[in-house]
Enzyme design. Sequence first.
Site, short mmCIF file in Angstrom:
data_model
loop_
_atom_site.label_atom_id
_atom_site.label_comp_id
_atom_site.label_asym_id
_atom_site.label_seq_id
_atom_site.Cartn_x
_atom_site.Cartn_y
_atom_site.Cartn_z
N HIS A 1 0.83 -1.19 0.00
CA HIS A 1 0.00 0.00 0.00
C HIS A 1 0.87 1.25 0.00
CE1 HIS A 1 1.02 -0.81 4.20
NE2 HIS A 1 0.81 0.47 4.47
N ASP B 1 0.62 8.44 9.49
CA ASP B 1 1.55 8.49 8.36
C ASP B 1 2.32 9.80 8.39
OD1 ASP B 1 0.71 6.04 7.53
OD2 ASP B 1 -0.43 6.75 5.80
N GLU C 1 -4.01 -3.11 6.02
CA GLU C 1 -5.13 -3.81 6.63
C GLU C 1 -6.06 -4.40 5.58
OE1 GLU C 1 -5.32 -0.87 10.54
OE2 GLU C 1 -6.48 -0.38 8.74
N HIS D 1 -13.75 1.22 15.74
CA HIS D 1 -14.53 1.16 16.98
C HIS D 1 -15.59 2.24 17.09
CE1 HIS D 1 -12.21 4.63 18.41
NE2 HIS D 1 -11.17 4.06 17.84
N THR E 1 -5.90 -4.07 15.95
CA THR E 1 -5.46 -2.80 16.52
C THR E 1 -6.39 -2.33 17.64
OG1 THR E 1 -6.71 -1.54 14.90
CG2 THR E 1 -4.46 -2.11 14.31
N GLU F 1 -1.98 -4.67 18.47
CA GLU F 1 -1.20 -3.45 18.33
C GLU F 1 -1.96 -2.33 19.02
OE1 GLU F 1 -0.63 -2.46 14.25
OE2 GLU F 1 0.42 -4.31 13.74
N LEU G 1 -2.81 4.10 18.39
CA LEU G 1 -2.21 5.42 18.49
C LEU G 1 -1.01 5.36 19.44
CD1 LEU G 1 -5.51 7.49 18.89
CD2 LEU G 1 -4.14 7.21 16.80
N ARG H 1 5.41 3.29 18.53
CA ARG H 1 6.41 2.92 17.55
C ARG H 1 7.75 3.37 18.08
NH1 ARG H 1 5.72 2.48 12.15
NH2 ARG H 1 3.59 3.28 12.26
#
Length: 460
Positions: free
Chosen positions: A94, A102, A186, A305, A347, A385, A388, A415
């Site tokens: 992707h 991003d 995803e 969600h 996630t 994961e 955020l 991250r």
Amino acid sequence: MAECAASKSGVPVFVMMPLDTVKPCCGSGLNHRKTMARDLAALQSAGVEGIMVDVWWGIVEGEEPGMYNFDGYMKLVGMARDARLKVQAVMSFHQCGGNVGDTVNIPLPQWVVEEMDKDQDLAYTDQWGRRSYEYVSLGCDDMPVLQGRTPVQCYTDFMTAFRDHFAAFLGSTIIEIQVGMGPAGELRYPSYPESEETWKFPGIGAFQCYDKYMLSNLATAAATAGNPDWGLGGPTDAGDYNSCPDDTDFFRQDGGGWGTEYGQFFMSWYSRMLLEHGDRVLSGAASVFGHAPGVHLSAKVAGIHWHYGTESHAPELTAGYYNTQHRDGYLPIARVLGRHGAVLNFTCVEMRDHEQPQDALCQPECLVRQVAAAAREAGVGIAGENALPRYDEAAHDQVVATAQEEQMVAFTYLRMGPDLFQAENWSRFAMFVKRMSDAGSSPPRSRQKTTEDDAVSVQG
């Protein structure tokens, strides 16, 4: 996945590398290389199991079809091996850019973009004609539209080249291949793009079925169902990207179109197309990595969600997850993964219901429980994961509790970067890793009995 989880007790923790770890310009160099060895050593000393890195299609095969440059990734994997860390390698088919988190822009390979420019129906398209260059439309999966190859052939060839290039590391350093199958890696449609402020949280998103390949398939499905008029396009009363469910006739709770015979037909078709895409791409991955000892496949499912507390679950529907208050949309996905021995990576594991905007009817905790139950039902492992960046103890507490209750096989932390290594954040993170290593030491939560409604939805 059992083998990689067994190397340390409890739930092993991996850490995502920066999106721009490998230099986009040439694929041969590493960004942050001066501090990389130090940072990897710090992760290892804290008890981290390994790292996750995006192997970008746009970098590796960026210039010319069939020409693969893995040099930068080879350097990184070598450094991980030297630091005694394992690697989760993400086959990232992707675009990077336009989604939550991003921070860099890495487009699809230039030659793919050129083909999409010539035939814009290779791009996902909404009812207003907006094209998405995040990922090649699944409507043309089996068509030789990329210089004589189908998109699925391109993905499989890429994975074959990766396997051959990293053969010496497979099963020892590289222990997981996460197979990207849509935007943000995803398995979903690009229904809520943030680029150019098209979508903002908590909008319901929009259906992505208006390229000619998707429309052709829809027309065939409608004719087969005996209602050719249903094949002209998606619902015209489903609002726009930033609508709320009750602002639309299709998603509203009282007699919305999603519950009609047409709505059920369309959502079944739209979600089935996504499931078949996942099956095709995972079939290719299994053919490439299926005989590599110690290497496991995984696939990522989005944690959508918001508006989960409504009947229609509109944002999940536009993303391709046919999940409503009356139907389980995640068990079919888990079963596709199970056919290929893939772990379900999910996630939003760090989120709590009460932290979210109440007017958006967010229920991340309920969603995680539902997806974990689907994984158990299908006999596949569940990994997690955080959606955020979070460095606070409340988020860590939630991850540890969920990992324990849902018997997660691994967790990947978002991250690595300067914020993680700030003194307070690092101290809390190191304690979090230790707590995760103990997460399997007491019995997990017993599985709740399926309600009558759940039983009906599972059968559906």
